[in-house]
Design a protein around this motif. Sequence first.
Motif, PDB file in Angstrom:
ATOM      1  N   LEU A 315      -1.680 -12.491   1.041  1.00 28.61           N
ATOM      2  CA  LEU A 315      -0.269 -12.111   1.081  1.00 28.61           C
ATOM      3  C   LEU A 315       0.531 -13.037   1.980  1.00 28.61           C
ATOM      4  N   LYS A 338       8.369  -6.401  -2.031  1.00 28.38           N
ATOM      5  CA  LYS A 338       6.899  -6.338  -2.073  1.00 28.38           C
ATOM      6  C   LYS A 338       6.375  -5.206  -1.190  1.00 28.38           C
ATOM      7  N   ARG A 341       6.742  -1.831  -2.855  1.00 28.91           N
ATOM      8  CA  ARG A 341       5.720  -1.599  -3.884  1.00 28.91           C
ATOM      9  C   ARG A 341       4.350  -1.323  -3.262  1.00 28.91           C
TER      10      ARG A 341
END
Length: 371
Positions: A315, A338, A341
């Motif tokens: 990430l 992001k 989510r």
Amino acid sequence: MRSWLCYTTFSEGGSHGKDTRVGVDLAKNVMQVHAVDAAERVVVRKAIARERFVIWFANLEPCLVALEACSAAHYWARKLRTLGHEVRLIPPQFAAPYRKGGPHVKNDAQDAEAICEAASRPQMRFVPVKSPAQQSVLVLHRMRTGFVEERTALVNRLRGLLAEFGVFLAQGIRTFHQHIVDRIEDGSNELAGPARQALMRGWTQCQALDQEIAWLDKQIAEHAGHDPQAQRCMDVCGVGPLTASAAVATVVDARQFKNGRQMAAWIGTVPRQNSSGGKQRLGRITKQGNDYLRTLLFQGARSAVLTAHRRDDRLSRWIVQLQARVGYYKALVAVANKHARILWAVLAKGEKFDPSHVCIAPRAVIWATNS
């Protein structure tokens, strides 16, 4: 007396109960009620005083009750659920299109009718009812937000008043705390005695606000530390106790969203669409939904972007590459999206966050199974 004006006619006999739908426009003192039967005929349209509101519904058979998601809506929803009614909370922006007369004609009776009509739509989206514990946690966050705003206003006021006498302080709360007392007590400036005393009183008030904010931060951290869902949320880089606690108390049940994109859209971190004729046009983010939670996500995204180069997980590498490609500010929005989510996956599925997780597309899963 006409039947729709008579309380006893509606509550005794007739086609009501499970087939009845009631829309309520909440207010501080007087509630407006609009009810229809299974044939969509109006059976009651009246105003009820707050003291008689629960009593009125206690004499009804269990039915569908729709409330506008506004102040005290969660409290009334819990009260009506204890009476056996099925309660749904509708966001105001979803009920407004059903109001007769549009935005130019508005009153309590039309609002109640619009809420009742909106509740009948099969694709309508509703707000989950919060528990007293969840609302209690949000009280801490709202009080903290109010104190932070008061402190910001007070600091700006003190800085502006000092500037009138040629005393300038650099921006930043830390710099303010370090130099405010010395600048006020400096005998070389033009401040008079009463003005110095007034400014010192302002500084005392600022210290009191700092103490209140610190106490609230401690309470929020304790909640995040004892809540299993909040603990899993804090595993995400950029999500601290404040964001984790707010997410758990605000979202209520993440399973109400089908996927992470729906939750991100609910928070307002997805692009605004103006598409037509098969041509897709995407603009800036919608900024709809909960402002407070979205603000916390952006603050956490800023921390994740600034420190991504220090980590080597998948990430973080994506964040570094994204920032190099689109720039800091667009990367900030993308990381906040992001994180929204990821929080959905953590809250809805109960999964532990893995920064090196690789998402497998459904087609790839099918292909691997068949092979």
